[in-house]
Design a protein around this motif. Structure first.
Motif, short mmCIF file in Angstrom:
data_model
loop_
_atom_site.label_atom_id
_atom_site.label_comp_id
_atom_site.label_asym_id
_atom_site.label_seq_id
_atom_site.Cartn_x
_atom_site.Cartn_y
_atom_site.Cartn_z
N ILE A 111 19.28 16.47 50.01
CA ILE A 111 19.02 15.59 48.87
C ILE A 111 19.61 14.21 49.11
CG2 ILE A 111 19.39 15.33 46.37
CD1 ILE A 111 19.80 18.50 46.49
N ALA A 112 18.83 13.17 48.77
CA ALA A 112 19.34 11.80 48.86
C ALA A 112 19.07 11.10 47.53
CB ALA A 112 18.64 11.07 49.99
N GLY A 121 17.33 13.42 57.44
CA GLY A 121 17.25 14.87 57.20
C GLY A 121 17.05 15.28 55.76
N ALA A 122 17.04 14.32 54.81
CA ALA A 122 16.83 14.71 53.40
C ALA A 122 15.34 14.94 53.16
CB ALA A 122 17.35 13.62 52.48
N ALA A 166 14.16 6.17 55.34
CA ALA A 166 15.47 6.28 56.01
C ALA A 166 16.15 7.59 55.62
CB ALA A 166 16.35 5.08 55.63
N ALA A 167 16.03 7.95 54.33
CA ALA A 167 16.63 9.22 53.88
C ALA A 167 15.98 10.38 54.61
CB ALA A 167 16.46 9.36 52.36
N LEU A 175 21.08 15.10 38.77
CA LEU A 175 19.92 15.73 39.41
C LEU A 175 20.25 16.26 40.81
CD1 LEU A 175 17.25 13.19 38.16
CD2 LEU A 175 17.45 15.58 37.45
N PRO A 176 20.99 15.49 41.64
CA PRO A 176 21.34 16.07 42.96
C PRO A 176 22.16 17.35 42.81
CG PRO A 176 21.66 13.69 42.99
CD PRO A 176 21.36 14.06 41.56
N ARG A 177 23.08 17.38 41.84
CA ARG A 177 23.88 18.61 41.68
C ARG A 177 23.04 19.76 41.15
NH1 ARG A 177 28.62 15.65 39.60
NH2 ARG A 177 27.89 16.11 37.51
N LEU A 178 22.09 19.47 40.25
CA LEU A 178 21.23 20.53 39.72
C LEU A 178 20.33 21.09 40.82
CD1 LEU A 178 20.23 18.88 36.32
CD2 LEU A 178 21.39 21.08 36.56
#
Ligand SMILES: Nc1ncnc2c1ncn2[C@@H]1O[C@H](COP(=O)(O)OP(=O)(O)O)[C@@H](O)[C@H]1O
Ligand SMILES: O=C(O)[C@@H](O)C(=O)COP(=O)(O)O
Length: 412
Positions: free
Chosen positions: A172-173, A198-199, A193-194, A157-160
Motif C-alpha cells: 500500500i502507498a 512494489g505497491a 513510482a509507487a 485507509l492504509p491501516r484498514l
C-alpha cells in the motif's frame, strides 16, 4: 459494445455509480449479479455496465468468487476497463472483503496497480493523509462506528487495507493531497513510482470533486480503478445527456426503511411528522411474522397523501441484535412483494442490504436510471410482470432530511 465494467458490492452503491457515470456521459445499465439472466442481459448500446452484487458483508471467499464471476460477465459484455465500487465509508472490518476483492480482480486482469479512492465530497466523504472523514469526523468517530453490520473503528485507509491484502503494509502507498494539487501528471508519476517500488494499492487523498477529476485524468492508463462513486464523475463518457424526467404512478407513497444509518433515521422521523408509518419490531415478527406483515401491507395500501413509512429504526436505541437483520430484511421484502402484487408501482427503499433483499425478492430485471433527486440518489425504472416499476434505492447515509417527502414530488 460497453467499454466500462463496474462491479458494485451492493445495490444502492450500484445505483450511486450509475448516476455518476450517467452524468459523466456514459449510457449505463445496471444488472443484478445473481439474476440468472445477467450473463444474457442485452447490454448493446451501453457504454458502461454495472453488476450489482450483495457482497459487502459476505465472507471473503464468497465475495471474491462473486466478483470474479461479475468480471467474466462484464468481459463477455465487451468491457475493457473495470471499476470496483465499494462504499464511500469503506464499510469493511479487518475480516472485510474490499482488499481481497480488489486484489483478486487486479490479478485476474494481470495488472500491476490500482487506486483506492472512496472519497465522495458532495456527501461529505473526504480523504486526507489517508484518513477517511465523514463530514467533520474521522470515520471511526462518525455514526459508522455503530453500524449494525460493518462497525468502523479506524479511519486510516492504509491501516484498514493492510490486513486484507497479501503484501500487507508493503502493498500500500499513499499519494497525499499536497501531490494531488500539483495536477494529473504529477499524480500519475507518483502512482507509477509507487508501483515501481512494489505497491499495488495506492490510496489517493481527495478533498473535493476537482481532486477526483485530477485523479480520473491521472489514472487513464490504469485498467482497474477502485473507489466510491465520485471518482467516476471525472471519467469522460462519449455522450452528453440532458436532464431525465419521470412521471410517478398514482398510489400510496410507501417507504421501506431497513437502514439504521443516521441520515435514514432523520428521514424516517421527518416523514412520520408528515405522514404515517409502522415500526417493525423483531420480537413481534418472531411471534407473528404473517400478522405483522399483513397489517403493514393493509395500512400502507390504505394510506393517504403523505409517505407511509415501514421502518426498522428511527432512533439509535431501536438498533438491536445484528442477528435480527435477516428477519427485518425478510419482512420488508415480503411487504414489498405483497404491495407490488396489490398493484403498487413505486417504492422507496432505504438501505443497501435492504434494497438488495427487496429487489431480489421482487425479481426485477435490469434497471434504467431516472432523475437524481439528491447526490447519489435517483429513481430507477424496472419491469415487473409486464408493467413499469419505479424504485428509489437509497443508500443509508444519503439524502436530505425531507427526502421521503420530496422524492414523491419529483414526478408530479
Ligand atoms: N432494529 C434493528 N435491529 C437489528 N438489525 C437491524 C435493525 N434495523 C435495521 N437492521 C438491519 O441493519 C441492516 C442495515 O443495513 P442496510 O440496509 O445496508 O442499511 P445502510 O445502507 O444504512 O447500511 C439491515 O440488514 C437491517 O435489516
Ligand atoms: O458509496 C456510498 O456511500 C454508497 O454508494 C453506498 O454504497 C452506500 O451503501 P449503504 O449505506 O449500505 O446503502
Amino acid at each position: 459494445m460497453a467499454t466500462l465494467g463496474v462491479i458494485a458490492d451492493d445495490l444502492t452503491g450500484a445505483t450511486d455509480i450509475a448516476i455518476a457515470l450517467t452524468s459523466a456521459g456514459y449510457r449505463t445499465t445496471v444488472v443484478l449479479g445473481d439474476d440468472p439472466n445477467a450473463g444474457a442481459v442485452d447490454t448493446d448500446g451501453a457504454d458502461a455496465v454495472v453488476v450489482a452484487l450483495k457482497s459487502r458483508t459476505a465472507p471473503v471467499r464468497e465475495a471474491v468468487a462473486d466478483s470474479l464471476n461479475a468480471l467474466e460477465t462484464l468481459r463477455a459484455a465487451g468491457c475493457e476497463r473495470f471499476y470496483v465500487k465499494y462504499c464511500s465509508t469503506f464499510d469493511s472490518t479487518p475480516d472485510g472483503n474490499i482488499g481481497p476483492v480488489c486484489e483478486a480482480v487486479l490479478e485476474a486482469l494481470g495488472e500491476p496497480v490500482t487506486v483506492i479512492a472512496p472519497a465522495f465530497p458532495a456527501n461529505g466523504r473526504t480523504v486526507y493523509r489517508g484518513h477517511l472523514f465523514v463530514g467533520d469526523d474521522p470515520l471511526d468517530e462518525s455514526s459508522m462506528r455503530h453500524h449494525p453490520l460493518t462497525p468502523m473503528t479506524d479511519s486510516s485507509l492504509p491501516r484498514l487495507l493492510a490486513p486484507q491484502v497479501s503484501g500487507g503494509a508493503d502493498d500500500i502507498a499513499l499519494v497525499p493531497w499536497q501531490v494531488v494539487v500539483r495536477g494529473a501528471d504529477t499524480v500519475r508519476s507518483a502512482i507509477d513510482a509507487a508501483a515501481a517500488s512494489g505497491a499495488r494499492f495506492v490510496v489517493v487523498d481527495a478533498l473535493d470533486d476537482a481532486d477526483l477529476d485530477t485523479l480520473a485524468e491521472a489514472t487513464d492508463h490504469l485498467r482497474l480503478l477502485t473507489g466510491g462513486s465520485a471518482l467516476a464523475q471525472g471519467l469522460r463518457g462519449p455522450r452528453d445527456f440532458g436532464p431525465s424526467r419521470i412521471t410517478l404512478p398514482e398510489g400510496p407513497r410507501v417507504v421501506l426503511a431497513g437502514s439504521a444509518s443516521r441520515a435514514t433515521q432523520g428521514q424516517v422521523r421527518h416523514a412520520l411528522a408528515d405522514g404515517d408509518g409502522i415500526h417493525l419490531v423483531p420480537a413481534d415478527l418472531r411471534a407473528d411474522f404473517d400478522g405483522v406483515v399483513s397489517t403493514a401491507v393493509e395500512r400502507a395500501l390504505g394510506s393517504g397523501e403523505g409517505p407511509f413509512v415501514v421502518y426498522a429504526t428511527s432512533a439509535p436505541e431501536h438498533v438491536g441484535d445484528t442477528a435480527d437483520a435477516p428477519l427485518i430484511e425478510d419482512a420488508l421484502s415480503e411487504i414489498a412483494a405483497r404491495l407490488v402484487a396489490a398493484g403498487v408501482r413505486a417504492l422507496l427503499v432505504a438501505g443497501g442490504e435492504t434494497s438488495g433483499a427487496v429487489v431480489r425478492r421482487l425479481g426485477v430485471g435490469p434497471l434504467a436510471l431516472g432523475p437524481e433527486v439528491d447526490p447519489g440518489v435517483a429513481w430507477m425504472l424496472g419491469r415487473k410482470d409486464g408493467a413499469d416499476l419505479h424504485l428509489m434505492l437509497k443508500s443509508g447515509n444519503f439524502g436530505g432530511e425531507d427526502l421521503f417527502v420530496r422524492a414523491w414530488e419529483e414526478g408530479e
